[in-house]
Structure formats: C-alpha cells, structure tokens
Design an enzyme around this catalytic site. Structure first.
Site, short mmCIF file in Angstrom:
data_model
loop_
_atom_site.label_atom_id
_atom_site.label_comp_id
_atom_site.label_asym_id
_atom_site.label_seq_id
_atom_site.Cartn_x
_atom_site.Cartn_y
_atom_site.Cartn_z
N ARG A 52 -8.84 4.67 -6.37
CA ARG A 52 -8.82 3.28 -5.73
C ARG A 52 -10.05 2.40 -5.12
O ARG A 52 -10.51 1.54 -5.26
CB ARG A 52 -7.61 2.95 -5.48
CG ARG A 52 -6.19 3.11 -5.79
CD ARG A 52 -5.26 2.49 -5.48
NE ARG A 52 -3.75 2.92 -6.00
CZ ARG A 52 -2.72 2.34 -6.43
NH1 ARG A 52 -2.27 1.43 -5.02
NH2 ARG A 52 -1.71 3.20 -6.94
N ASP A 153 3.34 -13.15 -3.68
CA ASP A 153 2.54 -11.65 -3.66
C ASP A 153 1.21 -11.48 -3.11
O ASP A 153 0.48 -12.67 -3.23
CB ASP A 153 2.21 -11.14 -5.20
CG ASP A 153 2.40 -9.47 -5.02
OD1 ASP A 153 3.21 -8.44 -5.62
OD2 ASP A 153 1.37 -9.05 -4.82
#
Length: 288
Positions: A52, A153
């Site tokens: 990632r 979020d």
C-alpha cells in the site's frame, strides 16, 4: 538503437519492487498510523504495508521507505499525511451489508418519527450511508429538512467516491428491483453504461464529512437517534474502543441505538452499553 527512456523506466520499476521494508521502518509505520488514526497494525501485515505504501514512493519520486518516513516526520502538516492514512485504511463495504440490521433500523425509526437522524461513522465509498438513507426514505418518506444521515470517514479518497454516488451495476445485487428503480439512474455515457448514479433524493439525505474518530473534538450535529460504527473498532485497541464508546454514549438521544459489526462485542462491566440484540446496543442506564 536501444530505447534508453524505456530501459530507465524498467530500472526504476525494478528498484521499487526490490526496495526492502526493514523491521525498523515497518515499526515506524505501525507507530505513525496508530498516532494518526488509532489503527492497530501488527508486524504480520508487513506485505500489506509494503504493497500500500510502495505506490506512494513512486508518486513522490522517493527512493526508499526511509526517505518517506523522513518526509512525514519532518513535515507534520504535509498533505502526504492524509495520503498515508488513506493508504493504510481498510475499506470493505457493500450495500445492505449485515442486512439483519436494517429491519431493526426500520422499526426504530417508525416508532420515533420524522426527526430521525443517524451518524454513520465509517462511510467508506458510500454504500452503508446510502443503505441507511434508503431504509429511512422507505419508512419515513423524503426528508424536507435536510440530510438525515451524517456520513464520516477518515479517508478522503473514499469520501470523494461516496459523494459522486457512482457505482457499477454489479454493486446493486443486494438491492430489490424497486430500490434500483427508485434510487439509481443508469449511466448512458459512452463507456460507462455498466454504471449507475445515485438519484438526488438519496444524495440529498446524506451529508459527507471527513472526520478522524480519535480527534479530540468532533464538529458534528449531535445528538443522534442511531450511530452506525460497524467493523471499525476491530482496528482499535481496547483503550481507544472504551474512549469511543463513552463518547458515543453522550451523543445518543434517549432510547437511541448503537449498531456495530457482527464480530464486535462491548458488553463489559465498564461499557456504557448493553446488548439489545444482533450486535445492536442501547445505553445501560435506560430500562428495557
């Protein structure tokens, strides 16, 4: 004549593929994401961290994870901090995931009336808050006073997709034909005919906002009739979970509900919540 530019690209690509994430660098990333987002990542997730974060090195033209750490630590206000958090945040969602919660939400909203409002604490790409919005629209009708759902979020990337309200047709497999018809429009753009867009009646019911759950202050329109925090606290340690539960308890209206994930359990003696049924909680101080 050899293609020098092409060969250079191959060399750069190989350099990144071969770049080693040391134990020290891994531990630094583990500590940084915990400090920034409260997320607990173990050393066993080395491959995940590598896969990632390696694209971030490529995007920034950096040669090593050590350079990336140096950039973050030397620039506390750098925009890359948000990209770092976005990269290490897990976003697994779908429409009407853990479907048994929505009949409970329906009955709860029906008994409490039109002023019903919900906080979805992990909006991800929007499927969960839009599922909540459909449920409330079906039981209460269209809202005439603005958004019913606050959807937050920490990841700005997924919030951008959520705000766009664009999905693949295959993403709607869990919806009824009536829901597809009432709440989505088929895209007719060239090359996008397998996509749908959320209708305005649904988009207008949701307000999306970036929010870090471990921030000291939440700028949100509390209190709420229900809070959805599903499959979120599994990424936090017990201390962070306890802090969040106590904060959630103060933001619920009397008789309000907390919805959590099926694998999350918070009925310890120290918790302000007691289990009401099917990973749905109410406040202990309220009588059954």
């Amino acid at each position: 004549m050899p293609n020098i530019a092409h060969n250079n690209k191959i060399e750069i690509s190989n350099q990144f593929v071969q770049n080693h994430l040391s134990e020290s660098e891994l531990n630094t990333f583990i500590e940084l994401i915990y400090q920034q987002a409260g997320i607990v990542i173990t050393a066993q997730r080395r491959d995940m961290v590598y896969n990632r974060l390696a694209p971030r090195l490529r995007a920034l033209g950096l040669n090593s994870f050590r350079d990336y750490i140096r950039l973050l630590e030397n620039s506390p206000n750098h925009n890359e901090w948000q990209q770092f958090v976005n990269a290490l945040t897990t976003n697994l969602t779908s429409f009407f995931r853990e479907a048994y919660h929505f009949p409970i939400l329906t009955e709860h909203a029906r008994t409490r009336g039109g002023g019903y409002n919900v906080w979805c604490t992990a909006a991800s790409t929007g499927e969960e808050p839009y599922s909540i919005a459909m449920t409330l629209d079906e039981v209460l009708g269209h809202s005439i006073v603005g958004p019913r759902i606050l959807a937050t979020d920490i990841d700005t990337g997924v919030l951008e997709k959520a705000r766009s309200g664009t999905y693949r047709m295959a993403d709607l497999n869990n919806l009824s034909l009536e829901q597809k018809k009432n709440y989505f429009l088929r895209r007719n753009d060239s090359g996008k005919r397998d996509q749908v867009k959320v209708r305005s009646v649904l988009q207008n019911a949701v307000h999306f906002q970036q929010l870090n759950l471990i921030s000291a202050n939440w700028d949100i329109p509390a209190p709420f009739d229900a809070i959805f925090c599903r499959n979120v606290m599994i990424y936090f340690d017990k201390n962070t979970q306890d802090q969040l539960l106590n904060r959630f308890a103060k933001l619920l209206k009397p008789g309000g509900l907390l919805f959590v994930g099926h694998s999350e359990h918070f009925s310890s003696t120290a918790s302000p919540f007691r289990l009401k049924g099917q990973s749905v909680y109410c406040l202990k101080k309220e009588k059954a």
